[in-house]
Design a protein around this motif. Structure first.
Motif, PDB file in Angstrom:
ATOM      1  N   ALA A  19      20.079 -15.600 -26.231  1.00  0.00           N
ATOM      2  CA  ALA A  19      20.302 -14.450 -25.359  1.00  0.00           C
ATOM      3  C   ALA A  19      21.110 -14.848 -24.132  1.00  0.00           C
ATOM      4  O   ALA A  19      22.022 -14.123 -23.715  1.00  0.00           O
ATOM      5  N   MET A  20      20.796 -15.997 -23.550  1.00  0.00           N
ATOM      6  CA  MET A  20      21.541 -16.457 -22.383  1.00  0.00           C
ATOM      7  C   MET A  20      22.991 -16.763 -22.742  1.00  0.00           C
ATOM      8  O   MET A  20      23.908 -16.481 -21.961  1.00  0.00           O
ATOM      9  N   ALA A  21      23.200 -17.331 -23.937  1.00  0.00           N
ATOM     10  CA  ALA A  21      24.567 -17.630 -24.369  1.00  0.00           C
ATOM     11  C   ALA A  21      25.375 -16.343 -24.529  1.00  0.00           C
ATOM     12  O   ALA A  21      26.552 -16.288 -24.153  1.00  0.00           O
ATOM     13  N   VAL A  22      24.745 -15.302 -25.070  1.00  0.00           N
ATOM     14  CA  VAL A  22      25.423 -14.019 -25.237  1.00  0.00           C
ATOM     15  C   VAL A  22      25.776 -13.412 -23.876  1.00  0.00           C
ATOM     16  O   VAL A  22      26.882 -12.901 -23.673  1.00  0.00           O
ATOM     17  N   ILE A  23      24.821 -13.487 -22.935  1.00  0.00           N
ATOM     18  CA  ILE A  23      25.068 -12.948 -21.594  1.00  0.00           C
ATOM     19  C   ILE A  23      26.218 -13.685 -20.915  1.00  0.00           C
ATOM     20  O   ILE A  23      27.099 -13.073 -20.308  1.00  0.00           O
TER      21      ILE A  23
END
Length: 293
Positions: A19-23
């Motif tokens: 999720a952090m990578a996508v953000i």
């Protein structure tokens, strides 16, 4: 049981990392969008000159703006055009309106024709960014505000009055405090000659009442963020404080015609002043007397 717990923790960690990578990928996309928007000059404001002379600085500013403005977007309970409107008000208000209003007492630095160009260019930039940012973060459609009732900013008119008044007083206090304790000593140490020249500018006698009105305007810009944020009050406080401090102070990196020492001192002053004020306003308006929440 122990194996299941370890598996769950590792699975949750993998989900959080993804999720952090996508953000972060979305922030990079918004950074490139802002860089492109800051490169355009819709009304001959010469904003694109910064891209030509210092593209790396413009890219850094774009990344800082995209990062801090993505936080309230990701944690918002609002969706669609309502969220777009809130983002536009925040970005346009902090980045452009609160800068343009300084022309009231600094007409030699911000003449009327420059202010008009700034506001129009800013409106186009903030509008395009707000729509695209909400879409990139997948917030165009949603389930409304959710099942949990939103009690933030629900208060009597008397509380509205004294909290707005206290916000104005707090801003004036911080304006004086950071000017005396941060800007003057730092500018004096970095570039005393430039400070002496800047001190020659005479401020009007009504500068303090004017800053009080400006404090009210800052508080109004914070209200949609406080209202729309999920989670604990400190998340709204952090969103307001970072948006105020980073967007306004990073904007000063583009003031390449200002002496470097004076510019760095001004950035430090603006960051500390607006960061502290953002926390004060968020805490003040989140607090509901007679209730734990």
């Amino acid at each position: 049981m122990r194996v299941r717990i370890v598996y769950d923790l590792e699975g949750k960690r993998r989900v959080n990392t993804k999720a952090m990578a996508v953000i972060m990928l979305r922030v990079v996309v918004l950074t490139l969008l802002l860089f492109a928007l800051y490169s355009l000059d819709f009304l001959a404001l010469s904003l694109a000159k910064g891209v030509q002379t210092a593209p790396a600085i413009v890219l850094v500013v774009s990344f800082l703006h995209a990062s801090v403005l993505s936080f309230p977007l990701v944690r918002s309970r609002w969706y669609g055009w309502r969220l777009i409107g809130a983002m536009f008000l925040l970005f346009y208000g902090v980045m452009y309106l609160m800068t343009a209003i300084e022309a009231v007492y600094l007409p030699e630095i911000l003449p009327p024709h420059l202010v008009l160009s700034l506001l129009v260019n800013g409106g186009i930039t903030a509008g395009a960014f707000s729509i695209f940012a909400v879409w990139v973060h997948g917030r165009m459609r949603g389930d409304g505000e959710g099942q949990e009732p939103n009690q933030r900013l629900v208060m009597s008119w008397t509380q509205w009055v004294w909290k707005l008044a206290l916000s104005a007083v707090s801003y004036v206090f911080l304006y004086i405090l950071f000017g005396v304790l941060v800007f003057l000593p730092l500018a004096g140490a970095l570039d005393p000659k430039a400070l002496a020249e800047a001190s020659a500018l005479s401020l009007p006698n009504w500068i303090i009442p004017f800053q009080a009105v400006r404090g009210l305007m800052w508080a109004v810009l914070a209200l949609p963020v406080i209202r729309m944020m999920r989670g604990h009050w400190w998340e709204a406080g952090l969103a307001v404080a970072l948006s105020f401090a980073v967007v306004m102070s990073a904007n000063q990196l583009l003031a390449l015609d200002m002496p470097a020492g004076l510019r760095m001192a001004h950035i430090a002053e603006l960051f500390g002043e607006n960061f502290a004020f953002g926390w004060i306003v968020a805490w003040l308006f989140h607090r509901r007397h007679g209730s734990r929440r």
